[in-house]
Scaffold this motif. Structure first.
Motif, PDB file in Angstrom:
ATOM      1  N   LEU A  22       0.825  -1.210   0.000  1.00  0.00           N
ATOM      2  CA  LEU A  22       0.000   0.000   0.000  1.00  0.00           C
ATOM      3  C   LEU A  22       0.858   1.258   0.000  1.00  0.00           C
ATOM      4  CD1 LEU A  22      -2.846  -1.041   2.454  1.00  0.00           C
ATOM      5  CD2 LEU A  22      -2.973  -0.785  -0.026  1.00  0.00           C
ATOM      6  N   HIS A  23       1.938   1.241   0.727  1.00  0.00           N
ATOM      7  CA  HIS A  23       2.850   2.387   0.737  1.00  0.00           C
ATOM      8  C   HIS A  23       3.473   2.576  -0.644  1.00  0.00           C
ATOM      9  CE1 HIS A  23       5.690   5.289   2.292  1.00  0.00           C
ATOM     10  NE2 HIS A  23       6.639   4.629   1.671  1.00  0.00           N
ATOM     11  N   ILE A  25       2.259   1.847  -3.619  1.00  0.00           N
ATOM     12  CA  ILE A  25       1.372   2.340  -4.672  1.00  0.00           C
ATOM     13  C   ILE A  25       0.763   3.697  -4.354  1.00  0.00           C
ATOM     14  CG2 ILE A  25       0.837   0.035  -5.519  1.00  0.00           C
ATOM     15  CD1 ILE A  25      -1.877   0.271  -4.119  1.00  0.00           C
ATOM     16  N   THR A  26       0.890   4.159  -3.112  1.00  0.00           N
ATOM     17  CA  THR A  26       0.282   5.449  -2.755  1.00  0.00           C
ATOM     18  C   THR A  26       1.306   6.517  -2.408  1.00  0.00           C
ATOM     19  OG1 THR A  26       0.062   4.791  -0.440  1.00  0.00           O
ATOM     20  CG2 THR A  26      -1.810   4.352  -1.893  1.00  0.00           C
ATOM     21  N   ALA A  27       2.569   6.172  -2.324  1.00  0.00           N
ATOM     22  CA  ALA A  27       3.584   7.138  -1.910  1.00  0.00           C
ATOM     23  C   ALA A  27       3.898   8.105  -3.052  1.00  0.00           C
ATOM     24  CB  ALA A  27       4.854   6.431  -1.467  1.00  0.00           C
ATOM     25  N   PHE A  28       3.955   9.366  -2.732  1.00  0.00           N
ATOM     26  CA  PHE A  28       4.333  10.388  -3.696  1.00  0.00           C
ATOM     27  C   PHE A  28       4.922  11.561  -2.925  1.00  0.00           C
ATOM     28  CE2 PHE A  28       0.040  11.145  -2.360  1.00  0.00           C
ATOM     29  CZ  PHE A  28      -0.005  12.502  -2.123  1.00  0.00           C
ATOM     30  N   HIS A  34       8.533  10.441   1.620  1.00  0.00           N
ATOM     31  CA  HIS A  34       8.580   8.991   1.796  1.00  0.00           C
ATOM     32  C   HIS A  34       9.096   8.630   3.186  1.00  0.00           C
ATOM     33  CE1 HIS A  34       8.658   7.897  -2.742  1.00  0.00           C
ATOM     34  NE2 HIS A  34       7.717   8.768  -2.445  1.00  0.00           N
ATOM     35  N   THR A  41       4.145   5.000   9.329  1.00  0.00           N
ATOM     36  CA  THR A  41       3.551   3.678   9.146  1.00  0.00           C
ATOM     37  C   THR A  41       4.314   2.579   9.855  1.00  0.00           C
ATOM     38  OG1 THR A  41       2.734   4.354   6.978  1.00  0.00           O
ATOM     39  CG2 THR A  41       2.793   2.000   7.424  1.00  0.00           C
TER      40      THR A  41
END
Length: 77
Positions: A22-23, A25-28, A34, A41
């Protein structure tokens, strides 16, 4: 017996692997964002690693060559 060990390890780490996915695919937002997201998290919400370990892992990953390096080097030739 080895299959049982692999399945056991996968089930034990499934929550961690889900968080990593999940991190991923959603990190930006660049490296600073990051680090902050991973700190929140993986260190504060679910204490899988310590803050020092996270920073050491990050420093190690910065030493690794990425796919950009060979492309840049090839352009110089």
């Amino acid at each position: 017996m080895p299959n049982f060990v692999i399945v056991s390890m996968l089930l034990r780490h499934l929550h961690f692997l889900k968080l990593v996915f999940l991190h991923g695919i959603t990190a930006f937002g660049g490296p600073q964002a990051h680090i902050a997201m991973m700190m929140k998290t993986f260190v504060k919400q679910t204490p899988y690693i310590t803050e020092n370990e996270l920073l050491e892992y990050n420093a190690f990953c910065q030493l690794l060559l990425s796919f950009i390096y060979p492309n840049t080097y090839a352009d110089w030739l």
